[in-house]
Enzyme design. Structure first.
Site, PDB file in Angstrom:
ATOM      1  N   SER A  55       0.839  -1.194   0.000  1.00 35.46           N
ATOM      2  CA  SER A  55       0.000   0.000   0.000  1.00 35.46           C
ATOM      3  C   SER A  55       0.881   1.254   0.000  1.00 35.46           C
ATOM      4  O   SER A  55       1.724   1.400  -0.886  1.00 35.46           O
ATOM      5  CB  SER A  55      -0.965  -0.044   1.177  1.00 35.46           C
ATOM      6  N   ASP A  58      -8.546  -3.725  -6.611  1.00 33.93           N
ATOM      7  CA  ASP A  58      -8.081  -3.284  -5.299  1.00 33.93           C
ATOM      8  C   ASP A  58      -8.747  -1.947  -4.972  1.00 33.93           C
ATOM      9  O   ASP A  58      -8.560  -0.970  -5.694  1.00 33.93           O
ATOM     10  CB  ASP A  58      -6.560  -3.121  -5.320  1.00 33.93           C
ATOM     11  N   HIS A  71      -7.369  -5.878  -1.060  1.00 33.08           N
ATOM     12  CA  HIS A  71      -6.162  -5.084  -0.844  1.00 33.08           C
ATOM     13  C   HIS A  71      -5.090  -5.977  -0.234  1.00 33.08           C
ATOM     14  O   HIS A  71      -5.232  -6.424   0.901  1.00 33.08           O
ATOM     15  CB  HIS A  71      -6.493  -3.923   0.094  1.00 33.08           C
TER      16      HIS A  71
END
Length: 488
Positions: free
Chosen positions: A212, A422, A451
């Site tokens: 991320s 995502d 995710h």
């Protein structure tokens, strides 16, 4: 006492992966010369073998002999010294989230034994976060409960109304007792801290696994220190601008990319009463959001409903919980209200410091009003929120340096992993980062939603590519698209 479901969004959108906030280092134990001394982490850490230390680094790298701050570091050592090839520095995302216990989280979440044997896994709390020298914005409880995304703006007046609270938070951050840290709490300086960790470990190079926001941190490290990186794995990738205004607006596209997976799930389970077709489930979303905008239930309004839905789309395992929540909203049943994370003030303050300090955001209400008008039409589920005004619009203007520009200069040692659907770091942003890296990177996409790919996802094709690269150095010869697997 008011509790908002946007807290769930805050926790996930800030840290990207759910981490126990339990590991903490003892007092600073860095002797002269930079060699780290490891001591057991306090009780509550997830793994008995996790060890902790601290490292002094410059507040301002332009003044390396000036004021210092501390970085909390952790290590999960390889138990196979003969197979150990180096260290794997890790970051779980954020910005604002602790990474100190992340090595233990990875080990408990299925990081392959071959990887655990090949590396000492290193975690750390980035500058400004947790057990490193922390920042604060003196956020009130009400400010913390506002969550990560601005209230959903249906009109230009809604955007203008939110400007006051956003300005207030920016002023508090700029006037807090840690305001001296703000110009230096950036992704670039966190990357420089990572290189100081490398030096303190006595390693000529480090491998890296970041997810991320951690993908952007890894991209910045690979750019600033191209010869100090060994095998770089970036999972769930942000665009080359990091967590900027473009990335914030991209959340709305991510929700639209991912939502059809939930609509199909809910339609396949008609007992929830949310619809018999994906189209009916989608219509139910807008019906419930509009109803809560007009009449909040248990202090859950439309913004919190949208945010909680976005949050639960991060994993397939959360879909039953999300369907039950919708059902409770629809039928008047009791709503599960999450408790705020214990470290929420620091979590949000550190996020503001990095997000607002890394790049310049639009500074006029009118520009956010235009963005909202565009995104509310293009991505109606969340666009009226993520395009709206936030404290970055009023952030102190001092900047120590421009954002780092990600390029293809450097060795070809980057492997990007990306789910096609995502919500938090949409595929569109990952493709932009891939283009910026050019020949430095290979990207593996997985036909799955959610995710996080490695090691959490179910797609073995993508996970095996990452394990192979970390343990053998071999990457796919070209960008690879992994097909959906049964059950995905």
């Amino acid at each position: 006492m008011r509790r908002s479901l946007s807290l769930a969004l805050t926790a996930v959108a800030l840290t990207a992966t759910a981490l126990p906030a339990s590991a903490a280092p003892s007092a600073a134990t860095t002797p002269p010369g930079g060699t780290l001394q490891w001591v057991p982490c306090p009780e509550g850490a997830s793994a008995p073998r996790l060890r902790c230390s601290t490292l002094e680094v410059p507040l301002d790298y332009r003044d390396p002999d000036g004021r210092k701050i501390e970085i909390a570091v952790s290590r999960l050592s390889s138990e196979k010294p003969s197979q150990r090839r180096g260290v794997l520095l890790t970051n779980p995302g954020g910005p604002g989230g602790s990474g100190l216990v992340y090595p233990a989280v990875l080990a408990a979440s299925g990081l392959p034994q071959k990887v655990l044997d090949s590396y000492d896994i290193i975690g750390f709390d980035p500058r400004g976060v947790g057990r490193s020298t922390p920042v604060t914005c003196d956020l009130t409880r009400e400010q913390q409960w506002r969550g990560n995304f601005p209230p959903y703006a249906h009109t230009a007046a809604d955007v203008a109304r939110e400007a006051g609270p956003a300005r207030k938070i920016a002023e508090q951050c700029g006037g807090s007792r840690t305001a001296w840290m703000l110009p230096h709490t950036t992704t670039a300086n966190t990357a420089r801290d990572m290189d100081r960790i490398r030096r303190a470990l006595g390693e000529p190079k480090v491998s890296y696994l970041g997810a991320s926001y951690g993908s952007y941190l890894g991209a910045v490290y690979a750019t600033l220190f191209p010869r100090h990186g060994d095998r770089i794995v970036l999972d769930s990738n942000m665009g080359p601008g990091g967590y900027d205004v473009t990335a914030m607006r991209l959340f709305a596209r991510g929700m639209e990319d991912r939502f059809p997976d939930f609509a199909a799930f809910a339609a396949a389970h008609p007992a929830y009463g949310l619809g018999h077709t994906p189209e009916q489930v989608t219509a139910k979303f807008f019906e419930l959001a509009e109803r809560l905008d007009a009449h909040p239930v248990q202090d859950v309004d439309g913004t919190a409903f949208r945010g909680y839905t976005f949050d639960r789309l991060y994993t397939d395992a959360s879909m039953p919980q999300l369907a039950e929540f919708w059902q409770a909203v629809d039928t008047g049943g009791p709503l599960p209200l999450p408790e705020p994370p214990a470290n929420l003030e620091n979590l949000m303050a550190a996020r503001f410091a990095v997000v607002c300090g890394d790049s310049r955001w639009p500074g006029t209400v009118r520009e956010y009003q235009r963005n909202v008008a565009v995104d509310r039409r293009a991505y109606p589920m969340l666009g009226g929120s993520t395009a709206s005004i936030n404290p970055c619009a009023f952030w102190p203007r001092e900047r120590t340096e421009p954002p780092v520009r990600i390029t293809g200069r450097g060795p070809s040692n980057v492997l990007m992993l990306q789910n096609e659907r995502d919500p938090g770091t949409p595929l569109a942003g990952a493709r932009e980062l891939r283009r910026a890296f050019g020949g430095r990177a290979t990207m593996v996409t997985a036909d799955q939603g959610g995710h996080g790919v490695y090691p959490y996802g179910r797609n073995t094709c993508a996970k095996e590519a990452a394990t192979g690269f970390l343990t053998t150095g071999e990457r796919p010869a070209r960008d690879l698209a992994c097909a959906a697997q049964p059950g995905e």
